[in-house]
Design a protein around this motif. Structure first.
Motif, mmCIF file in Angstrom:
data_model
loop_
_atom_site.group_PDB
_atom_site.id
_atom_site.type_symbol
_atom_site.label_atom_id
_atom_site.label_comp_id
_atom_site.label_asym_id
_atom_site.label_seq_id
_atom_site.Cartn_x
_atom_site.Cartn_y
_atom_site.Cartn_z
ATOM 1 N N GLU A 22 0.814 -1.219 0.000
ATOM 2 C CA GLU A 22 0.000 0.000 0.000
ATOM 3 C C GLU A 22 0.847 1.268 0.000
ATOM 4 O O GLU A 22 0.323 2.366 -0.246
ATOM 5 C CB GLU A 22 -0.943 -0.014 1.208
ATOM 6 C CG GLU A 22 -2.113 -0.986 1.091
ATOM 7 C CD GLU A 22 -1.686 -2.444 1.050
ATOM 8 O OE1 GLU A 22 -2.337 -3.235 0.323
ATOM 9 O OE2 GLU A 22 -0.703 -2.796 1.759
ATOM 10 N N ASN A 23 2.165 1.136 0.259
ATOM 11 C CA ASN A 23 3.059 2.295 0.209
ATOM 12 C C ASN A 23 3.268 2.820 -1.204
ATOM 13 O O ASN A 23 3.693 3.956 -1.395
ATOM 14 C CB ASN A 23 4.434 1.952 0.791
ATOM 15 C CG ASN A 23 4.445 1.862 2.297
ATOM 16 O OD1 ASN A 23 3.900 0.944 2.875
ATOM 17 N ND2 ASN A 23 5.083 2.826 2.950
ATOM 18 N N PHE A 24 3.003 1.995 -2.211
ATOM 19 C CA PHE A 24 3.412 2.330 -3.567
ATOM 20 C C PHE A 24 2.291 2.968 -4.379
ATOM 21 O O PHE A 24 1.132 2.535 -4.297
ATOM 22 C CB PHE A 24 3.896 1.067 -4.303
ATOM 23 C CG PHE A 24 4.878 0.243 -3.517
ATOM 24 C CD1 PHE A 24 5.996 0.824 -2.956
ATOM 25 C CD2 PHE A 24 4.669 -1.113 -3.333
ATOM 26 C CE1 PHE A 24 6.899 0.074 -2.225
ATOM 27 C CE2 PHE A 24 5.558 -1.883 -2.607
ATOM 28 C CZ PHE A 24 6.676 -1.289 -2.042
ATOM 29 N N GLU A 132 3.748 -9.436 -2.565
ATOM 30 C CA GLU A 132 4.898 -9.619 -1.682
ATOM 31 C C GLU A 132 6.209 -9.522 -2.465
ATOM 32 O O GLU A 132 7.192 -8.930 -1.986
ATOM 33 C CB GLU A 132 4.795 -10.971 -0.979
ATOM 34 C CG GLU A 132 3.681 -11.027 0.063
ATOM 35 C CD GLU A 132 3.383 -12.426 0.554
ATOM 36 O OE1 GLU A 132 2.941 -12.554 1.710
ATOM 37 O OE2 GLU A 132 3.582 -13.409 -0.212
ATOM 38 N N ILE A 133 6.222 -10.086 -3.670
ATOM 39 C CA ILE A 133 7.414 -9.999 -4.519
ATOM 40 C C ILE A 133 7.705 -8.552 -4.887
ATOM 41 O O ILE A 133 8.845 -8.070 -4.793
ATOM 42 C CB ILE A 133 7.227 -10.839 -5.797
ATOM 43 C CG1 ILE A 133 7.117 -12.323 -5.475
ATOM 44 C CG2 ILE A 133 8.369 -10.583 -6.787
ATOM 45 C CD1 ILE A 133 8.370 -12.941 -4.952
ATOM 46 N N LEU A 134 6.692 -7.824 -5.309
ATOM 47 C CA LEU A 134 6.871 -6.420 -5.696
ATOM 48 C C LEU A 134 7.367 -5.589 -4.518
ATOM 49 O O LEU A 134 8.267 -4.750 -4.665
ATOM 50 C CB LEU A 134 5.560 -5.854 -6.229
ATOM 51 C CG LEU A 134 5.140 -6.326 -7.629
ATOM 52 C CD1 LEU A 134 3.672 -6.012 -7.888
ATOM 53 C CD2 LEU A 134 6.022 -5.677 -8.695
ATOM 54 N N THR A 135 6.812 -5.825 -3.351
ATOM 55 C CA THR A 135 7.230 -5.078 -2.161
ATOM 56 C C THR A 135 8.696 -5.340 -1.844
ATOM 57 O O THR A 135 9.474 -4.403 -1.588
ATOM 58 C CB THR A 135 6.351 -5.462 -0.959
ATOM 59 O OG1 THR A 135 4.985 -5.192 -1.272
ATOM 60 C CG2 THR A 135 6.758 -4.680 0.285
ATOM 61 N N ALA A 175 15.593 -10.102 0.114
ATOM 62 C CA ALA A 175 15.442 -11.392 0.798
ATOM 63 C C ALA A 175 14.929 -11.195 2.222
ATOM 64 O O ALA A 175 14.069 -11.950 2.702
ATOM 65 C CB ALA A 175 16.774 -12.137 0.812
ATOM 66 N N ALA A 176 15.442 -10.178 2.905
ATOM 67 C CA ALA A 176 15.016 -9.915 4.282
ATOM 68 C C ALA A 176 13.522 -9.595 4.337
ATOM 69 O O ALA A 176 12.812 -10.046 5.249
ATOM 70 C CB ALA A 176 15.824 -8.762 4.869
ATOM 71 N N ARG A 177 13.056 -8.827 3.361
ATOM 72 C CA ARG A 177 11.626 -8.481 3.355
ATOM 73 C C ARG A 177 10.762 -9.707 3.072
ATOM 74 O O ARG A 177 9.707 -9.888 3.702
ATOM 75 C CB ARG A 177 11.362 -7.388 2.299
ATOM 76 C CG ARG A 177 9.905 -6.930 2.232
ATOM 77 C CD ARG A 177 9.467 -6.319 3.543
ATOM 78 N NE ARG A 177 8.053 -5.964 3.555
ATOM 79 C CZ ARG A 177 7.061 -6.817 3.746
ATOM 80 N NH1 ARG A 177 7.330 -8.104 3.946
ATOM 81 N NH2 ARG A 177 5.807 -6.406 3.759
ATOM 82 N N LEU A 178 11.190 -10.562 2.157
ATOM 83 C CA LEU A 178 10.420 -11.772 1.873
ATOM 84 C C LEU A 178 10.386 -12.713 3.067
ATOM 85 O O LEU A 178 9.385 -13.395 3.308
ATOM 86 C CB LEU A 178 10.992 -12.486 0.650
ATOM 87 C CG LEU A 178 10.636 -11.889 -0.706
ATOM 88 C CD1 LEU A 178 11.436 -12.558 -1.816
ATOM 89 C CD2 LEU A 178 9.137 -12.020 -0.982
#
Length: 469
Positions: A22-24, A132-135, A175-178
Motif C-alpha cells: 500500500e506504500n506504492f 509480496e514480490i513487488l514489495t 530477501a530480508a523483506r520476503l
C-alpha cells in the motif's frame, strides 16, 4: 557520531521491514512490473550465452534441496544457487534495464538483474504472492539507489564493479523483506552481507566471463545473509556509515546522508532505462550515431577506406569501451563493451539485436576486415555526455560525419509496455527456449502481477520447452 549514523540505519532497516504494498503509487508498481518482464526476457535471451552451461552444470552437480526453479532450463536447486544462476542468465548480454535519475543526475546501475531473480527464487520457495514480490523488490532497489546516490564516488572509480557491490545490498534487503525479518534482523543481514561484497571492474577491461559473476553472487549472498540473520547471526552494527562500513569501503565516503532518509517510505527508486541494444550503455551512443549515418548515407562497407571514432576526452586511458578491439579468450566479453565493435557490427548488419553479439557474428571475417580500418581518437574538447563523433572515409574521397551524445531523456522518459513487450518477444525468438504460448502467458501474468496469489503459477511457464516435452 555513532548515534546519528545508527539512527539513519535504524530508519532504513525499519522501512525495509515495514513497507507494505500500500506504500506504492500506481506508477511505481507499473514500472516495477516492466522491470520484471524485462529481466525475464533477458533470462530467456541470455540462457545459452557463453559460460552459462558450465555454471548450470556446477549448480546441478552441487545438488541440494529442490527449492526453486532454474528458469528456462528446468529442474530445481537451493534458492540461493538458483537466484545466482538466473541472475547471471539475465546479465549475460548486458541487455537488462539499468540506471535511474535522481534530482536531475544520472546514476549508472545494474540492480534489477539481481533483485528480480532473487525475489522470484526465494518467493517461489516461500510461495509468495505477486504483491509480496513487488514489495520486496522495491525496498531492495530503493536501498541500493539511495546508497549509490549518497556515495561520494561510484564504485567503478575505486576499482569495484557497482553491479556487484550495490546489488549485494539490494538483494539482501529483498530477501530480508520476503523472510519478514524484524528491523533488527534486517540490520544484521546487511551487516553480514558487508563481509561478502566484492567484484573487480578489471573483469570488464579483460573481457572476462566474470563480468557477470558479481551480479549472481550478489543474489546468492543476499539470500544467504538474510537467512543467517534469521537464524540469529549478528552482523556489523552499522553496515553503512561505520569506520569500515559500505561507504568507506565501496563508496569513497558518504557525501550526503540525508539522501538515505529523504522521502523514505514515500518515494521508491528503481531503474528506468530499458535498453534497446544488448551491450554497454556508452556503446548505445555509438550505435545510434552509426544508424543515423546509415540512414543519411547508406555507405557500402566494401568501399569504406577508414573509420574514425571520436570518443570523449580521457576515454582512451580511462574507459574499457575505448580499448582496441582484440578478440581474446571470451569474444563475447570483448564485444559488448567495445566502441569499435559496436560501430562495425552496426555498419555490417544495419541493425542491432542479440544476433549481433553471438560468437558467430563476432568472429565473422567481415568484422575483422572493418576493424582493421577502424581507429579511436579522443575529441579535442569535452562535448556532451558520452558524445561520439563518427567519421567514415570512403574510397571515392567522400567523408561521412555523424555526431551523437547521450540523452538524459533515455532514462527519464516513461518506457511503454509496447517497447518492453516487443523486447521480450525479441529474446524469446532469439533463444527459442520458451514456447510462444508460455511466453504469452508470462506477459499476461506479469501485467497483472499484483493479483497473482502464488508466483509458482508464473514459474511453471518458465521451465523451458525441453523440460515440458
Amino acid at each position: 557520531m555513532e548515534g546519528p549514523s545508527v539512527d539513519v540505519v535504524d530508519r532504513v532497516c525499519y522501512n525495509i521491514a515495514e513497507t507494505t504494498f500500500e506504500n506504492f503509487d500506481s506508477k511505481t508498481v507499473d514500472l516495477a512490473k516492466k522491470r520484471i518482464l524485462d529481466i525475464l526476457g533477458c533470462i530467456i535471451g541470455g540462457v545459452n550465452a557463453p559460460g552459462n552451461a558450465a555454471l548450470e552444470g556446477l549448480v546441478r552437480k552441487w545438488g541440494g534441496r529442490e527449492e526453486s526453479t532454474i528458469f528456462v532450463k528446468g529442474g530445481k536447486a537451493p534458492a540461493q544457487n538458483v537466484a545466482m544462476l538466473n541472475s547471471i542468465f539475465a546479465r549475460s548480454y548486458d541487455f537488462e534495464v539499468m540506471s535511474y535519475v535522481i534530482d536531475g543526475k544520472l546514476y549508472a546501475s545494474h540492480h534489477a538483474a539481481t533483485v528480480v531473480p532473487t525475489a522470484l527464487a526465494l518467493g517461489e520457495l516461500l510461495r509468495s504472492s505477486g504483491r509480496e514480490i513487488l514489495t520486496a523488490m522495491l525496498v531492495g532497489e530503493d536501498l541500493a539507489a539511495r546508497v549509490q546516490t549518497a556515495s561520494a564516488e561510484h564504485p567503478i572509480y575505486l576499482g569495484w564493479d557497482g553491479c556487484a557491490t550495490l546489488s549485494h545490498l539490494a538483494a539482501t534487503a529483498t530477501a530480508a523483506r520476503l523472510l519478514r525479518l524484524s528491523p533488527s534482523k534486517v540490520r544484521n543481514a546487511l551487516g553480514i552481507v558487508l563481509n561478502m561484497i566484492a567484484g573487480a571492474i578489471q573483469s570488464l577491461w579483460d573481457g572476462a566471463t566474470t563480468f557477470k559473476l558479481g551480479q549472481g553472487l550478489a543474489a546468492r549472498n543476499g539470500i544467504f545473509a538474510a537467512e543467517l540473520a534469521e537464524q540469529g547471526w549478528i552482523g556489523v552494527k552499522d553496515p553503512l556509515m561505520s569506520r569500515f562500513g559500505y561507504f568507506s569501503l565501496y563508496g569513497g565516503g558518504c557525501k550526503d546522508p540525508s539522501v538515505l532518509t529523504k522521502d523514505l517510505g514515500v518515494r521508491y527508486y528503481g531503474e528506468t532505462y530499458f535498453k534497446p541494444y544488448p551491450c554497454g550503455l556508452p556503446t548505445h551512443v555509438a550505435i545510434n550515431c552509426t544508424l543515423s549515418l546509415i540512414k543519411g548515407h547508406d555507405p557500402d562497407v566494401e568501399n569504406i577506406e577508414e573509420i574514425s571514432i571520436g570518443v570523449p576526452p580521457g576515454a582512451l586511458q580511462n574507459s574499457y569501451y575505448a580499448k582496441p578491439f582484440i578478440i581474446r579468450d571470451f569474444p563475447h566479453g570483448d564485444a559488448i563493451f567495445s566502441y569499435p565493435y559496436a560501430v562495425v557490427t552496426t555498419l555490417l548488419k544495419k541493425k542491432v539485436g542479440l544476433a549481433n553479439f553471438t560468437e558467430e557474428a563476432i568472429l565473422d571475417h567481415k568484422v575483422s576486415k572493418l576493424i582493421d580500418k577502424t581507429k579511436l581518437l579522443e575529441q579535442t574538447a569535452a562535448g556532451e555526455r558520452l558524445s561520439i563523433e563518427l567519421r567514415v572515409k570512403m574510397k571515392d574521397g567522400r567523408e561521412l560525419v555523424e555526431r551523437c551524445a547521450f540523452q538524459m531523456e533515455w532514462v527519464e522518459r516513461t518506457t511503454s509496455w509496447e517497447f518492453v513487450i516487443n523486447k521480450f518477444w525479441h529474446q524469446v525468438d532469439f533463444s527459442a527456449a520458451v514456447s510462444k504460448k508460455d511466453a504469452d502467458k508470462i506477459i499476461n501474468l506479469v501485467g497483472d502481477f499484483e493479483n497473482v496469489s502464488d508466483i509458482s503459477e508464473m514459474v511453471s511457464f518458465l521451465r523451458g520447452q525441453k523440460e515440458m516435452q
